[in-house]
Design an enzyme around this catalytic site. Structure first.
Site, PDB file in Angstrom:
ATOM      1  N   THR A 166      45.714  42.735  46.094  1.00 39.28           N
ATOM      2  CA  THR A 166      45.372  41.484  46.763  1.00 39.28           C
ATOM      3  C   THR A 166      46.436  40.463  46.379  1.00 39.28           C
ATOM      4  OG1 THR A 166      43.002  41.957  46.743  1.00 39.28           O
ATOM      5  CG2 THR A 166      43.654  39.659  47.031  1.00 39.28           C
TER       6      THR A 166
ATOM      7  N   LYS B 153      41.159  39.953  53.527  1.00 38.73           N
ATOM      8  CA  LYS B 153      40.653  40.041  52.159  1.00 38.73           C
ATOM      9  C   LYS B 153      40.255  38.663  51.640  1.00 38.73           C
ATOM     10  CE  LYS B 153      39.517  41.732  48.173  1.00 38.73           C
ATOM     11  NZ  LYS B 153      40.365  42.562  47.306  1.00 38.73           N
TER      12      LYS B 153
ATOM     13  N   LYS C 222      42.168  34.377  40.652  1.00 44.30           N
ATOM     14  CA  LYS C 222      43.479  34.659  41.239  1.00 44.30           C
ATOM     15  C   LYS C 222      43.358  34.788  42.746  1.00 44.30           C
ATOM     16  CE  LYS C 222      45.018  38.676  41.916  1.00 44.30           C
ATOM     17  NZ  LYS C 222      45.200  39.625  43.056  1.00 44.30           N
TER      18      LYS C 222
END
Length: 290
Positions: free
Chosen positions: A97, A172, A240
């Site tokens: 990701t 995502k 993150k």
């Protein structure tokens, strides 16, 4: 069957690479900590390489699942990077990701070198990786996504191309935005039930089959009520990912007020020492701060 390389043997990559070799593919692995690559080959067979470049040599497909934008650049670029070892026509499949920006950057570099680059972040967590039941959302050229699909099938239950380069990463982000809001809502509901002095487990049993039901409620409510937060995706990694969501929203003009607020709640959890707790630890924050 194809010749594959897998870069990054963390909690996700380790079992994903194992599924590839179980499906009959020839697999070479690389991990920054070489001892882990040695453990993987002892368990699964295959071969370990000392650099991403070495791992990628002769591979039809190179998969990666590393930490962040910088980690991805490091395994792709430079004399020891995977791109230096890949042949023309090979396809790089990134399961990390990362930001759409770095995805598009690497896609362009790969295209200049006659190599494919597919952004293919995953959802399903460690259990999904171990059970080969991940959901994979992809961006990139249609031909490259189609070519990679049989490889990705080894560890996924659903594979879908969303659009051009970067589209998988944006999908995502949508996933993480939805999870953040759901977990905060579930945490508030459970905390409310506890404060009101009613049986929270009974409440979950009743409402779980209705409109309030969710994967998070089914799979996390019991461990949340038991004050157990070692069952999934870590808060440090969620922050993150949410930073990517918020930065991408800033660029596109999207408004993410709930996501921004929940990100700050996760910051509180980190300050409580819970950076490695799973994302359902938002309830622990509510118990501590009210």
């Amino acid at each position: 069957m194809s010749k594959c390389a897998f870069l990054g043997l963390g909690v996700m990559g380790y079992p994903m690479a194992g599924h590839l070799i179980a499906a009959g593919h020839e697999v070479t692995v690389y991990n920054r900590t070489a001892a882990k690559a040695g453990r993987w080959t002892a368990q699964h067979g295959g071969r370990a390489a000392s650099t991403p470049c070495e791992a990628a040599q002769g591979a039809d497909f190179v998969m990666a699942c590393v930490g962040n934008d910088d980690d991805l650049r490091n395994v792709c670029l430079g004399a020891d990077g995977a791109f230096a070892g890949m042949s023309g026509g090979a396809v790089f499949v990134d399961h990390t990701t990362v930001s759409p920006m770095v995805t598009r950057e690497l896609h362009a570099i790969a295209a200049e070198q006659d190599k494919g680059f597919v952004d293919a972040p995953v959802s399903g967590g460690q259990a999904g990786a171990e059970n080969g039941q991940l959901v994979v959302m992809c961006g990139g050229d249609q031909s490259h996504c189609d070519a990679a699909a049989p490889m990705i099938a080894a560890y996924s239950k659903l594979f879908r191309r969303i659009g051009d380069s970067g589209a998988g990463q944006i999908a995502k982000s949508v996933n993480q935005i939805c999870i953040a809001g759901l977990v905060q809502g579930l945490s508030e509901g459970l905390a409310f039930a506890e404060k009101a002095g009613i049986d929270a487990r009974a409440v979950v049993e009743v409402i779980g089959g209705g409109a309030a039901g969710s994967w998070q409620m089914v799979n996390r409510s019991e461990t949340m009520l038991a004050d157990e937060f070692e069952h999934g995706f870590a808060v440090d990694w969620m922050r993150k990912d949410l930073a990517i969501c918020l930065a991408t929203a800033e660029e596109s003009g999207a408004s993410l007020p709930v996501t921004a607020l929940v990100d700050q709640f996760y910051k509180d959890v980190q300050q409580m020492g819970g950076g490695r707790w799973d994302t359902s630890s938002l309830l622990k924050r509510l118990r501590a701060f009210g």
